[in-house]
Design a protein around this motif. Structure first.
Motif, mmCIF file in Angstrom:
data_model
loop_
_atom_site.group_PDB
_atom_site.id
_atom_site.type_symbol
_atom_site.label_atom_id
_atom_site.label_comp_id
_atom_site.label_asym_id
_atom_site.label_seq_id
_atom_site.Cartn_x
_atom_site.Cartn_y
_atom_site.Cartn_z
ATOM 1 N N ALA A 18 2.814 32.894 26.537
ATOM 2 C CA ALA A 18 3.543 33.414 27.685
ATOM 3 C C ALA A 18 3.264 32.636 28.967
ATOM 4 O O ALA A 18 2.110 32.476 29.370
ATOM 5 C CB ALA A 18 3.208 34.890 27.882
ATOM 6 N N ASN A 19 4.324 32.146 29.583
ATOM 7 C CA ASN A 19 4.260 31.460 30.882
ATOM 8 C C ASN A 19 3.400 30.202 30.876
ATOM 9 O O ASN A 19 3.012 29.709 31.938
ATOM 10 C CB ASN A 19 3.749 32.422 31.961
ATOM 11 N N GLN A 20 3.097 29.669 29.693
ATOM 12 C CA GLN A 20 2.258 28.484 29.619
ATOM 13 C C GLN A 20 3.020 27.245 29.143
ATOM 14 O O GLN A 20 2.457 26.155 29.099
ATOM 15 C CB GLN A 20 1.079 28.742 28.666
ATOM 16 N N VAL A 21 4.276 27.403 28.747
ATOM 17 C CA VAL A 21 5.062 26.280 28.231
ATOM 18 C C VAL A 21 6.405 26.238 28.949
ATOM 19 O O VAL A 21 6.896 27.263 29.444
ATOM 20 C CB VAL A 21 5.279 26.392 26.714
ATOM 21 N N PRO A 22 7.029 25.070 29.017
ATOM 22 C CA PRO A 22 8.334 24.966 29.675
ATOM 23 C C PRO A 22 9.451 25.547 28.820
ATOM 24 O O PRO A 22 9.273 25.830 27.638
ATOM 25 C CB PRO A 22 8.502 23.450 29.859
ATOM 26 N N GLY A 23 10.601 25.696 29.434
ATOM 27 C CA GLY A 23 11.774 26.176 28.721
ATOM 28 C C GLY A 23 11.908 27.687 28.770
ATOM 29 O O GLY A 23 11.081 28.396 29.350
ATOM 30 N N ILE A 24 12.971 28.181 28.149
ATOM 31 C CA ILE A 24 13.264 29.612 28.139
ATOM 32 C C ILE A 24 13.389 30.096 26.694
ATOM 33 O O ILE A 24 13.703 29.330 25.789
ATOM 34 C CB ILE A 24 14.565 29.933 28.908
ATOM 35 N N GLY A 25 13.134 31.397 26.489
ATOM 36 C CA GLY A 25 13.176 31.963 25.154
ATOM 37 C C GLY A 25 14.419 32.772 24.860
ATOM 38 O O GLY A 25 14.618 33.219 23.726
ATOM 39 N N HIS A 26 15.262 32.973 25.864
ATOM 40 C CA HIS A 26 16.532 33.646 25.633
ATOM 41 C C HIS A 26 17.512 33.232 26.720
ATOM 42 O O HIS A 26 17.115 32.728 27.776
ATOM 43 C CB HIS A 26 16.366 35.170 25.619
ATOM 44 N N THR A 27 18.780 33.431 26.435
ATOM 45 C CA THR A 27 19.808 33.124 27.416
ATOM 46 C C THR A 27 20.955 34.097 27.245
ATOM 47 O O THR A 27 21.107 34.719 26.182
ATOM 48 C CB THR A 27 20.309 31.663 27.268
ATOM 49 N N ILE A 28 21.759 34.238 28.272
ATOM 50 C CA ILE A 28 22.950 35.081 28.218
ATOM 51 C C ILE A 28 24.151 34.215 28.564
ATOM 52 O O ILE A 28 24.164 33.541 29.601
ATOM 53 C CB ILE A 28 22.850 36.279 29.186
ATOM 54 N N ILE A 29 25.139 34.210 27.676
ATOM 55 C CA ILE A 29 26.341 33.407 27.905
ATOM 56 C C ILE A 29 27.539 34.334 28.084
ATOM 57 O O ILE A 29 27.586 35.436 27.535
ATOM 58 C CB ILE A 29 26.594 32.408 26.762
ATOM 59 N N ASN A 30 28.514 33.868 28.856
ATOM 60 C CA ASN A 30 29.738 34.626 29.094
ATOM 61 C C ASN A 30 30.770 34.288 28.029
ATOM 62 O O ASN A 30 31.005 33.112 27.725
ATOM 63 C CB ASN A 30 30.304 34.316 30.481
ATOM 64 N N ILE A 31 31.367 35.331 27.458
ATOM 65 C CA ILE A 31 32.422 35.157 26.461
ATOM 66 C C ILE A 31 33.605 36.011 26.891
ATOM 67 O O ILE A 31 33.594 37.232 26.732
ATOM 68 C CB ILE A 31 31.939 35.583 25.058
#
Length: 266
Positions: free
Chosen positions: A93-106
């Motif tokens: 947690a909070n120790q590596v770059p990047g994201i673990g989820h995303t929300i896209i518009n459809i």
């Protein structure tokens, strides 16, 4: 809402299958969102920026990763700005770059895509059961359409998290083991589940690797360097999931397999 999810892309062979068949699959099934697991896409270990961008150009909306996320060091240079590339959310947690989820518009709706990694027979990570609950508290404020790529080794852990989340998410589909399973189903409270969607890449290798290297390790028990089998036939493994537009619950899930034994049919 209809989703198309393509399993672990392995090496140049897998990239070729994506370029050739992803547009055809999108024309055939008309998914509103397309998700591709790309954690083995660059020479069988990790992903680089050019391959990531090529997946988006070919039609992927989100690219998920797994335990090989950091194997290609180049990812550290671009993952911070790659909003459609997600690595397991339960990495330290909070120790590596990047994201673990995303929300896209459809269209007028939103889809949350979450990436998680299992802990049984895998490299250490935070508890996926606890981490996903925290994420769900956040994303459910925006949408009930939620897809999870669970990158894990054992079917028991995959089944456990799917039952744990039944009714809370639209789908839990496993990756990592590279062999498609024959257990696609809708759980009682409306979550689509499949233990492993399979891989996209070398059809004649062993899990995508050269057969002689893998067999040699079993025979001798000596360390052997695994290399992607780029010379043989190819395969593509995927699944299609239909989600109720009102409830966010899954209505149908079915596997898709393309190779010489299962030719693509328009």
């Amino acid at each position: 809402m209809r989703l198309l999810f393509v399993g672990d892309v392995v090496g140049d062979s897998g990239q070729q299958m994506i370029k050739e068949y992803l547009p055809k699959l999108k024309r055939k099934f008309h998914p509103q969102a397309t998700i591709v697991n790309g954690e083995n896409a660059t020479k069988g270990r990790g992903i680089n920026e050019s391959v990531y961008k090529s997946f988006l150009q070919t039609g992927a909306d989100v690219v998920t990763m797994g335990n090989h996320t950091w194997d290609n060091r180049e990812i550290q240079d671009f993952i911070g700005g790659a909003k459609k590339l997600i690595r397991p959310a339960n990495f330290s947690a909070n120790q590596v770059p990047g994201i673990g989820h995303t929300i896209i518009n459809i269209n007028q709706q939103k889809l949350a895509v979450i990436d998680l990694q299992g802990r049984v027979f895998m490299t250490p990570s935070d508890d996926p059961f606890a981490v996903v609950q925290d994420i769900l508290e956040e994303v459910k404020k925006e949408t009930d359409f939620i897809f999870i790529d669970f990158h894990a080794e054992t079917t028991s852990e995959k089944e456990a998290i799917a039952w744990f989340l039944d009714g809370q998410v639209s789908a839990v589909v496993g990756t990592h083991t590279h062999v498609p399973t024959n257990d696609a189903r809708i759980l009682p409270k409306g979550t689509a589940f499949m233990s492993d969607v399979g891989m996209t890449g070398p059809y004649d290798g062993i899990l995508g690797m050269k057969r002689e290297n893998v067999i040699g390790r079993f025979l001798s028990q000596m360390p052997t360097r695994f290399e992607v089998d780029e010379t043989g036939r190819q395969t593509l493994s995927a699944c299609v999931i239909d989600i109720d537009d009102k409830t966010g619950h899954a209505k149908k899930i079915f596997p898709v397999l393309i190779n010489d034994d299962h030719p693509f049919m328009d």
